[in-house]
Design a protein around this motif. Structure first.
Motif, PDB file in Angstrom:
ATOM      1  N   LEU A   1      50.747  43.324  31.613  1.00  0.00           N
ATOM      2  CA  LEU A   1      49.752  43.293  32.625  1.00  0.00           C
ATOM      3  C   LEU A   1      49.123  41.948  33.065  1.00  0.00           C
ATOM      4  O   LEU A   1      48.440  41.840  33.851  1.00  0.00           O
ATOM      5  CB  LEU A   1      48.401  44.156  32.021  1.00  0.00           C
ATOM      6  N   LEU A   2      49.870  40.961  32.406  1.00  0.00           N
ATOM      7  CA  LEU A   2      49.430  39.725  32.446  1.00  0.00           C
ATOM      8  C   LEU A   2      49.516  39.027  34.023  1.00  0.00           C
ATOM      9  O   LEU A   2      48.481  38.652  34.533  1.00  0.00           O
ATOM     10  CB  LEU A   2      50.277  38.480  31.706  1.00  0.00           C
ATOM     11  N   GLU A   3      50.649  39.529  34.905  1.00  0.00           N
ATOM     12  CA  GLU A   3      50.706  39.036  36.010  1.00  0.00           C
ATOM     13  C   GLU A   3      49.678  39.575  36.945  1.00  0.00           C
ATOM     14  O   GLU A   3      49.057  39.118  37.637  1.00  0.00           O
ATOM     15  CB  GLU A   3      51.941  39.238  36.721  1.00  0.00           C
ATOM     16  N   SER A   4      49.540  40.926  36.937  1.00  0.00           N
ATOM     17  CA  SER A   4      48.550  41.790  37.733  1.00  0.00           C
ATOM     18  C   SER A   4      47.048  41.001  37.233  1.00  0.00           C
ATOM     19  O   SER A   4      46.217  41.132  38.297  1.00  0.00           O
ATOM     20  CB  SER A   4      48.599  43.359  37.082  1.00  0.00           C
ATOM     21  N   GLU A   5      46.686  41.001  36.205  1.00  0.00           N
ATOM     22  CA  GLU A   5      45.486  40.574  35.695  1.00  0.00           C
ATOM     23  C   GLU A   5      45.265  39.202  36.441  1.00  0.00           C
ATOM     24  O   GLU A   5      44.046  38.840  37.063  1.00  0.00           O
ATOM     25  CB  GLU A   5      45.241  40.355  34.198  1.00  0.00           C
ATOM     26  N   LEU A   6      46.078  38.296  36.227  1.00  0.00           N
ATOM     27  CA  LEU A   6      45.727  36.909  36.859  1.00  0.00           C
ATOM     28  C   LEU A   6      46.058  36.673  38.389  1.00  0.00           C
ATOM     29  O   LEU A   6      45.065  36.200  39.024  1.00  0.00           O
ATOM     30  CB  LEU A   6      46.778  35.944  36.085  1.00  0.00           C
ATOM     31  N   PHE A   7      47.065  37.492  38.763  1.00  0.00           N
ATOM     32  CA  PHE A   7      47.047  37.364  40.327  1.00  0.00           C
ATOM     33  C   PHE A   7      46.853  38.615  41.280  1.00  0.00           C
ATOM     34  O   PHE A   7      46.979  38.584  42.610  1.00  0.00           O
ATOM     35  CB  PHE A   7      48.810  37.055  40.292  1.00  0.00           C
TER      36      PHE A   7
ATOM     37  N   PHE B   1      42.521  34.822  39.767  1.00  0.00           N
ATOM     38  CA  PHE B   1      42.592  33.450  40.562  1.00  0.00           C
ATOM     39  C   PHE B   1      41.943  33.765  41.856  1.00  0.00           C
ATOM     40  O   PHE B   1      41.231  32.825  42.493  1.00  0.00           O
ATOM     41  CB  PHE B   1      44.165  33.052  40.743  1.00  0.00           C
ATOM     42  N   GLU B   2      42.069  34.770  42.495  1.00  0.00           N
ATOM     43  CA  GLU B   2      41.708  35.181  43.930  1.00  0.00           C
ATOM     44  C   GLU B   2      40.087  35.063  43.750  1.00  0.00           C
ATOM     45  O   GLU B   2      39.202  34.689  44.471  1.00  0.00           O
ATOM     46  CB  GLU B   2      42.009  36.125  44.489  1.00  0.00           C
ATOM     47  N   SER B   3      39.601  35.673  42.719  1.00  0.00           N
ATOM     48  CA  SER B   3      38.028  35.817  42.203  1.00  0.00           C
ATOM     49  C   SER B   3      37.389  34.626  42.025  1.00  0.00           C
ATOM     50  O   SER B   3      36.197  34.372  42.415  1.00  0.00           O
ATOM     51  CB  SER B   3      38.015  36.791  40.948  1.00  0.00           C
ATOM     52  N   ALA B   4      38.331  33.826  41.685  1.00  0.00           N
ATOM     53  CA  ALA B   4      37.599  32.426  41.278  1.00  0.00           C
ATOM     54  C   ALA B   4      37.973  31.440  42.405  1.00  0.00           C
ATOM     55  O   ALA B   4      37.616  30.277  42.260  1.00  0.00           O
ATOM     56  CB  ALA B   4      38.468  31.639  40.040  1.00  0.00           C
ATOM     57  N   HIS B   5      38.178  31.762  43.584  1.00  0.00           N
ATOM     58  CA  HIS B   5      38.529  30.945  44.824  1.00  0.00           C
ATOM     59  C   HIS B   5      37.540  30.096  45.185  1.00  0.00           C
ATOM     60  O   HIS B   5      36.234  30.702  45.283  1.00  0.00           O
ATOM     61  CB  HIS B   5      38.953  31.780  46.054  1.00  0.00           C
ATOM     62  N   LYS B   6      37.388  28.897  45.193  1.00  0.00           N
ATOM     63  CA  LYS B   6      36.432  27.816  45.352  1.00  0.00           C
ATOM     64  C   LYS B   6      35.452  27.574  44.088  1.00  0.00           C
ATOM     65  O   LYS B   6      34.646  26.738  44.271  1.00  0.00           O
ATOM     66  CB  LYS B   6      35.678  28.138  46.717  1.00  0.00           C
ATOM     67  N   GLY B   7      35.597  28.492  43.130  1.00  0.00           N
ATOM     68  CA  GLY B   7      34.942  28.289  41.703  1.00  0.00           C
ATOM     69  C   GLY B   7      35.913  27.620  40.884  1.00  0.00           C
ATOM     70  O   GLY B   7      36.695  26.871  40.957  1.00  0.00           O
ATOM     71  N   THR B   8      35.452  28.038  39.770  1.00  0.00           N
ATOM     72  CA  THR B   8      36.280  27.666  38.268  1.00  0.00           C
ATOM     73  C   THR B   8      36.648  28.813  37.638  1.00  0.00           C
ATOM     74  O   THR B   8      36.225  29.771  37.679  1.00  0.00           O
ATOM     75  CB  THR B   8      35.144  27.059  37.368  1.00  0.00           C
TER      76      THR B   8
END
Length: 421
Positions: free
Chosen positions: A162-168, A186-193
């Motif tokens: 599930l790693l790739e799905s969780e991150l990307f 990563f999408e959820s963290a866009h513009k953030g940290t």
């Protein structure tokens, strides 16, 4: 209609003059345009948002450049550890919790202060429980992305499948059970940290995919050919020796150097003894608030034990102990309320001073004696004034806020000394 490219000066130094020039170009575009189509309006709005972000980033950088100019590290070697600590707080350094005067910890905090307003990747290492995620939050809170998302990922807790799905993320139907499109971390963290905890637990295939994201700043959802641009500040943490893992072949060397542009090491709590009284008071109050009861008092022998205990689990273990004491004890906690596996044996009085050569340095002994004398003096003073802090500060000609800090350091509460009428 020609619009300016907000990314055209990405490699140059940002300045107020450059920002003003961009604003004037945008104003000119709007002033002379006879007709603006919806796509152009949306592009102008994106550019306006970019300008806002750049102004905020510039203001943060300016603030921290001033801090560095004031001598946060190299420029003021003559500052004592206490002065360095006060200087951090005076510069409005955001830190959730409390910290002491340990030189190694102050080094780490000053590095974090300098790194925060940049977008450079940060690697935080240290033993389990030393506060690595807190350091990641400190970097986020003191940077230009403070009002943007902070996303935490435990790399050791995600199954390989599930790693790739969780991150990307993934597209609907990408695999069995993928009923809807889903954003990744990563999408959820866009513009953030994005905080990548336990990065040393990430399997090699996941390391390859993470390295590709760090290089291209793009991701692909599982089951999609579309690339999505992501702009996320990376802070990673580990309690492992990554250089040793590189030698063993279980961690990629190129990923290590990508992640550790800024490297921060947190010392264990046993090397930060000055912090223990502060943390006892802090977590004692926190536990009392969480459990909706008065802060628990500690017997002298329990306090002596807590000040001398080695804390293999570091700050996390100390916090858990204080929550346990607050839960199990009534008004006063004693050694019997400690977890059985760390409770001292009854054959030796834990309140007795350690014998010479029993692993306690002369400096530690002096510090313990000084702390005990300071606590006794505070207790006598509070008794004399009936627990009135303002009166005690007046008698001692001391700043009231400083007196409050000393009381908190020793876990003393003025209300416990108020006389009953």
């Amino acid at each position: 209609m020609k619009l300016f490219n907000p990314g055209g000066e990405r490699g140059s130094a940002m300045s107020y003059a450059a920002l003003l020039e961009k604003i004037e170009i945008m104003r000119s575009t709007l002033r002379w345009a006879t007709r603006i189509e919806r796509p152009d309006i949306e592009k102008l709005l994106r550019q306006a948002n970019t300008l806002r972000d750049e102004v905020m980033q510039l203001s943060h950088k300016e603030r921290f450049v001033q801090a560095v100019g004031a001598g946060a590290l190299d420029a003021a070697p003559a500052l004592s550890t206490g002065e360095r600590r006060q200087a951090l707080l005076a510069r409005s350094f955001v830190f959730e919790g409390t910290f002491g005067d340990n030189p190694k910890l102050l080094d780490a905090l000053e590095i974090a202060e300098k790194a925060a307003p940049t977008d450079l990747p940060v690697l935080v290492d240290g033993e389990s429980g030393t506060g690595k995620e807190l350091m990641a939050k400190v970097i986020h809170a003191n940077g230009a992305r403070a009002d943007k998302p902070y996303i935490s990922v435990n790399c050791g807790a995600i199954p390989d499948s599930l790693l790739e799905s969780e991150l990307f993320g993934h597209k609907k139907g990408a695999f069995t059970g993928a009923a809807n499109d889903r954003k990744g971390k990563f999408e959820s963290a866009h513009k953030g940290t994005i905080f990548l905890d336990e990065i040393g637990e990430l399997p090699l295939p996941g390391q390859v995919k993470l390295l590709r994201v760090l290089q291209s700043h793009e991701i692909q959802r599982v089951g999609s050919d579309e690339t999505i641009a992501v702009d996320a500040r990376i802070v990673a943490a580990t309690n492992k020796n990554l250089r040793r893992l590189i030698v063993e072949g279980s961690f990629r060397e190129d990923l290590f150097y990508r992640l550790s542009v800024i490297h921060v090491t947190l010392p264990p709590l046993r090397e930060r003894k000055d912090e223990i009284p502060l943390l006892i008071a802090y977590y004692g109050d926190e536990a009392a608030e969480a459990l909706k009861r008065r802060p628990v008092a500690l017997t002298p022998r329990l306090r002596s034990f807590l000040l001398r205990y080695a804390y293999p689990g570091n700050i996390r273990e100390l916090r858990n102990i204080l929550y346990r004491l607050s839960c199990l004890a009534g008004d006063t906690a004693d050694l019997a309320h400690l977890p059985e596996d760390i409770r001292p044996s009854t054959t030796r009085s834990p309140a007795a001073p350690a014998a010479p050569g029993a692993g306690v340095s002369l400096a530690d002994a002096k510090r313990a004696a000084s702390d005990e004398a300071e606590r006794d003096c505070l207790e006598r003073g509070l008794q004399e004034v009936g627990g009135t802090v303002a009166e005690l500060a007046r008698r001692w000609d001391m700043n009231r806020s400083h007196l409050q800090i000393l009381l908190k350091k020793h876990g003393l509460h003025s209300k416990d000394f108020r006389k009953e009428h």
